[in-house]
Design a protein around this motif. Structure first.
Motif, PDB file in Angstrom:
ATOM      1  N   UNK A  50       6.720 -35.098 -12.388  1.00  0.00           N
ATOM      2  CA  UNK A  50       5.757 -35.920 -13.120  1.00  0.00           C
ATOM      3  C   UNK A  50       4.383 -35.257 -13.208  1.00  0.00           C
ATOM      4  N   UNK A  51       4.183 -34.167 -12.456  1.00  0.00           N
ATOM      5  CA  UNK A  51       2.904 -33.452 -12.520  1.00  0.00           C
ATOM      6  C   UNK A  51       3.095 -32.037 -11.997  1.00  0.00           C
ATOM      7  N   UNK A  52       2.408 -31.089 -12.628  1.00  0.00           N
ATOM      8  CA  UNK A  52       2.272 -29.729 -12.099  1.00  0.00           C
ATOM      9  C   UNK A  52       0.876 -29.237 -12.431  1.00  0.00           C
ATOM     10  N   UNK A  53       0.207 -28.606 -11.460  1.00  0.00           N
ATOM     11  CA  UNK A  53      -1.153 -28.138 -11.692  1.00  0.00           C
ATOM     12  C   UNK A  53      -1.173 -27.101 -12.814  1.00  0.00           C
ATOM     13  N   UNK A  54      -2.312 -27.034 -13.505  1.00  0.00           N
ATOM     14  CA  UNK A  54      -2.448 -26.104 -14.615  1.00  0.00           C
ATOM     15  C   UNK A  54      -3.873 -25.561 -14.620  1.00  0.00           C
ATOM     16  N   UNK A  55      -4.041 -24.245 -14.795  1.00  0.00           N
ATOM     17  CA  UNK A  55      -2.944 -23.265 -14.755  1.00  0.00           C
ATOM     18  C   UNK A  55      -2.533 -22.978 -13.321  1.00  0.00           C
ATOM     19  N   UNK A  56      -1.418 -22.296 -13.148  1.00  0.00           N
ATOM     20  CA  UNK A  56      -0.995 -21.894 -11.809  1.00  0.00           C
ATOM     21  C   UNK A  56      -1.872 -20.771 -11.279  1.00  0.00           C
ATOM     22  N   UNK A  57      -1.641 -20.379 -10.052  1.00  0.00           N
ATOM     23  CA  UNK A  57      -2.433 -19.324  -9.423  1.00  0.00           C
ATOM     24  C   UNK A  57      -1.497 -18.384  -8.674  1.00  0.00           C
ATOM     25  N   UNK A  58      -1.905 -17.128  -8.568  1.00  0.00           N
ATOM     26  CA  UNK A  58      -1.054 -16.143  -7.908  1.00  0.00           C
ATOM     27  C   UNK A  58      -1.290 -16.059  -6.407  1.00  0.00           C
ATOM     28  N   UNK A  59      -2.417 -16.556  -5.914  1.00  0.00           N
ATOM     29  CA  UNK A  59      -2.681 -16.518  -4.475  1.00  0.00           C
ATOM     30  C   UNK A  59      -1.719 -17.411  -3.716  1.00  0.00           C
ATOM     31  N   UNK A  60      -1.235 -16.928  -2.578  1.00  0.00           N
ATOM     32  CA  UNK A  60      -0.226 -17.666  -1.830  1.00  0.00           C
ATOM     33  C   UNK A  60      -0.786 -18.599  -0.788  1.00  0.00           C
ATOM     34  N   UNK A  61      -1.931 -19.199  -1.026  1.00  0.00           N
ATOM     35  CA  UNK A  61      -2.542 -20.063  -0.013  1.00  0.00           C
ATOM     36  C   UNK A  61      -3.230 -21.262  -0.672  1.00  0.00           C
ATOM     37  N   UNK A  62      -3.572 -22.224   0.195  1.00  0.00           N
ATOM     38  CA  UNK A  62      -4.381 -23.398  -0.173  1.00  0.00           C
ATOM     39  C   UNK A  62      -3.727 -24.217  -1.285  1.00  0.00           C
ATOM     40  N   UNK A  63      -2.572 -24.799  -0.957  1.00  0.00           N
ATOM     41  CA  UNK A  63      -1.834 -25.618  -1.906  1.00  0.00           C
ATOM     42  C   UNK A  63      -2.185 -27.094  -1.804  1.00  0.00           C
ATOM     43  N   UNK A  64      -2.843 -27.529  -0.700  1.00  0.00           N
ATOM     44  CA  UNK A  64      -3.007 -28.972  -0.508  1.00  0.00           C
ATOM     45  C   UNK A  64      -1.646 -29.572  -0.219  1.00  0.00           C
ATOM     46  N   UNK A  65      -1.167 -30.449  -1.127  1.00  0.00           N
ATOM     47  CA  UNK A  65       0.208 -30.915  -1.033  1.00  0.00           C
ATOM     48  C   UNK A  65       0.423 -32.237  -0.336  1.00  0.00           C
ATOM     49  N   UNK A  66      -0.631 -33.049  -0.141  1.00  0.00           N
ATOM     50  CA  UNK A  66      -0.457 -34.393   0.421  1.00  0.00           C
ATOM     51  C   UNK A  66      -0.432 -35.440  -0.693  1.00  0.00           C
ATOM     52  N   UNK A  67       0.372 -36.469  -0.461  1.00  0.00           N
ATOM     53  CA  UNK A  67       0.553 -37.561  -1.426  1.00  0.00           C
ATOM     54  C   UNK A  67       0.150 -38.877  -0.775  1.00  0.00           C
ATOM     55  N   UNK A  68      -0.524 -39.728  -1.521  1.00  0.00           N
ATOM     56  CA  UNK A  68      -0.787 -41.111  -1.099  1.00  0.00           C
ATOM     57  C   UNK A  68      -0.478 -42.020  -2.273  1.00  0.00           C
ATOM     58  N   UNK A  69       0.249 -43.098  -2.010  1.00  0.00           N
ATOM     59  CA  UNK A  69       0.482 -44.132  -3.007  1.00  0.00           C
ATOM     60  C   UNK A  69      -0.621 -45.173  -2.882  1.00  0.00           C
ATOM     61  N   UNK A  70      -1.433 -45.300  -3.923  1.00  0.00           N
ATOM     62  CA  UNK A  70      -2.516 -46.273  -3.900  1.00  0.00           C
ATOM     63  C   UNK A  70      -2.001 -47.699  -3.914  1.00  0.00           C
ATOM     64  N   UNK A  71      -2.867 -48.626  -3.582  1.00  0.00           N
ATOM     65  CA  UNK A  71      -2.463 -50.038  -3.563  1.00  0.00           C
ATOM     66  C   UNK A  71      -2.056 -50.539  -4.940  1.00  0.00           C
ATOM     67  N   UNK A  72      -2.591 -49.899  -5.999  1.00  0.00           N
ATOM     68  CA  UNK A  72      -2.253 -50.309  -7.354  1.00  0.00           C
ATOM     69  C   UNK A  72      -1.027 -49.576  -7.885  1.00  0.00           C
ATOM     70  N   UNK A  73      -0.372 -48.773  -7.038  1.00  0.00           N
ATOM     71  CA  UNK A  73       0.820 -48.056  -7.439  1.00  0.00           C
ATOM     72  C   UNK A  73       0.572 -46.687  -8.024  1.00  0.00           C
ATOM     73  N   UNK A  74      -0.693 -46.320  -8.242  1.00  0.00           N
ATOM     74  CA  UNK A  74      -0.977 -44.970  -8.709  1.00  0.00           C
ATOM     75  C   UNK A  74      -0.745 -43.977  -7.565  1.00  0.00           C
ATOM     76  N   UNK A  75      -0.611 -42.703  -7.923  1.00  0.00           N
ATOM     77  CA  UNK A  75      -0.316 -41.663  -6.944  1.00  0.00           C
ATOM     78  C   UNK A  75      -1.459 -40.668  -6.878  1.00  0.00           C
ATOM     79  N   UNK A  76      -1.897 -40.379  -5.654  1.00  0.00           N
ATOM     80  CA  UNK A  76      -2.891 -39.350  -5.409  1.00  0.00           C
ATOM     81  C   UNK A  76      -2.175 -38.111  -4.849  1.00  0.00           C
TER      82      UNK A  76
END
Length: 339
Positions: free
Chosen positions: A110-136
């Motif tokens: 449902x989502x992919x960052x744009x543009x991608x990056x070639x560096x192999x670090x600092x991806x983040x990668x945490x998900x939170x479901x908001x109270x309204x059902x949106x996704x962070x």
């Protein structure tokens, strides 16, 4: 006063475990960065889950967060964050699937960052479901520091989308020409912990460079400063940006210097330890402990430092108030209860 704690092992044999997802029946989903997903039951037995998306497990990237939806009992829905191949590089992505036994079905990105990056670090990668059902979803700067201030890129941001991948109508940069409409906040270095507090407010911590790990209250449209302001220095010892303050850029609720390399975040209910009601639990990959911060996040009030807390990667609070955590160093899942 530090409470007396009992730590018991629940399952082991994991290689670089990254995330812990708690299912309503008490089973646990555990992701490994290399691209494997496991279901662990009460006995400690674990079963591998198949049907994952294509994952580019290189450097710090791979399979990251695994989060069962609040309506999992009815729908079987889970959310996954991972590094996907993008041309010559990788990008942080978010997918939704239905867990059916030992397999993911109906998987869709449902989502992919744009543009991608070639560096192999600092991806983040945490998900939170908001109270309204949106996704962070948190996304690191991918080692490209200046991109965290560029709203035309997803690097160094926390994005917010609807469950179908569309952009919520109240996102802050929806009408700004050239900006990525999914961005909720920006100026982040590498956020690897996010959680909602009891009032539904979003919090995140992020890795600094040499010093300057931060805990932040995340606000709509806010700029958290990286790499213009920071409480730390580059690994070379050189100064970062313009100092620690600048108008229009947020200040952290708390920062660590020296860095603890934070990962995983839980805001504790106080069910078993009332003195920790509202406290922030933060894992340290560098110093092998769990930091306990005050309910406003402004000071550290304790830590859990035991042989089991080696490179603590993720947390969840169980329905009974027990604290569950993943030790990357031990390759194991543990449960904390009162002694």
């Amino acid at each position: 006063m530090q409470p007396r704690l009992q730590i018991s092992k629940h399952a082991d044999g994991f290689r670089v475990p990254w995330s812990l997802g708690m299912l309503p029946d008490g089973d646990m989903l555990i992701s490994e960065r290399a691209g494997r997903l496991w279901r662990a039951v009460d006995s400690g037995h674990k079963t591998r889950i198949r049907g994952l998306p294509r994952i580019d497990a290189k450097g710090q990237g791979g399979l990251h967060d695994i989060v069962p939806a609040r309506d999992f009992t009815r729908t079987g829905t889970v959310f996954l964050a991972y590094a996907k191949p993008q041309g010559g590089g990788q990008g942080t992505a978010l997918a939704i699937a239905r867990l059916a036994g030992d397999r993911l079905e109906e998987l869709r990105e449902v989502f992919a960052m744009s543009p991608g990056s070639s560096g192999g670090r600092h991806f983040g990668g945490r998900i939170v479901e908001g109270r309204d059902g949106t996704l962070f979803l948190s996304i690191g700067d991918r080692g490209d520091r200046s991109s965290a201030q560029d709203l035309s890129r997803h690097n160094g941001s926390i994005i917010r989308i609807n469950r179908d991948g569309s952009v919520p109508a109240d996102n802050p940069f929806l009408a700004l020409p050239g900006a990525r409409p999914e961005i909720w906040s920006y100026g982040h270095r590498n956020p690897q912990g996010m959680a909602l507090d009891a009032k539904g407010r979003l919090w995140a911590h992020e890795h600094g460079a040499m010093g300057g790990d931060e805990l932040n209250a995340i606000r709509r449209g806010a700029n958290y400063g990286w790499p213009v302001i920071a409480y730390g220095r580059h690994y070379s010892g050189a100064k970062i940006g313009e100092g620690t303050h600048k108008p229009g850029m947020e200040q952290p609720a708390f920062y660590w210097d020296p860095s603890i390399a934070p990962s995983g975040l839980a805001i504790y209910s106080g069910r078993l330890w009332p003195q920790w009601q509202g406290a922030f639990l933060v894992g340290s990959l560098k110093f092998d402990h769990i930091a306990v911060l005050s309910r406003d996040g402004s000071r550290q009030i304790g830590k859990i430092d035991t042989p089991e807390t080696q490179r603590v990667r993720d947390f969840r609070e169980g329905p009974d108030g027990a604290i569950w955590f993943l030790s990357e160093g031990k390759g194991a899942l543990y449960r904390i209860t009162p002694a």
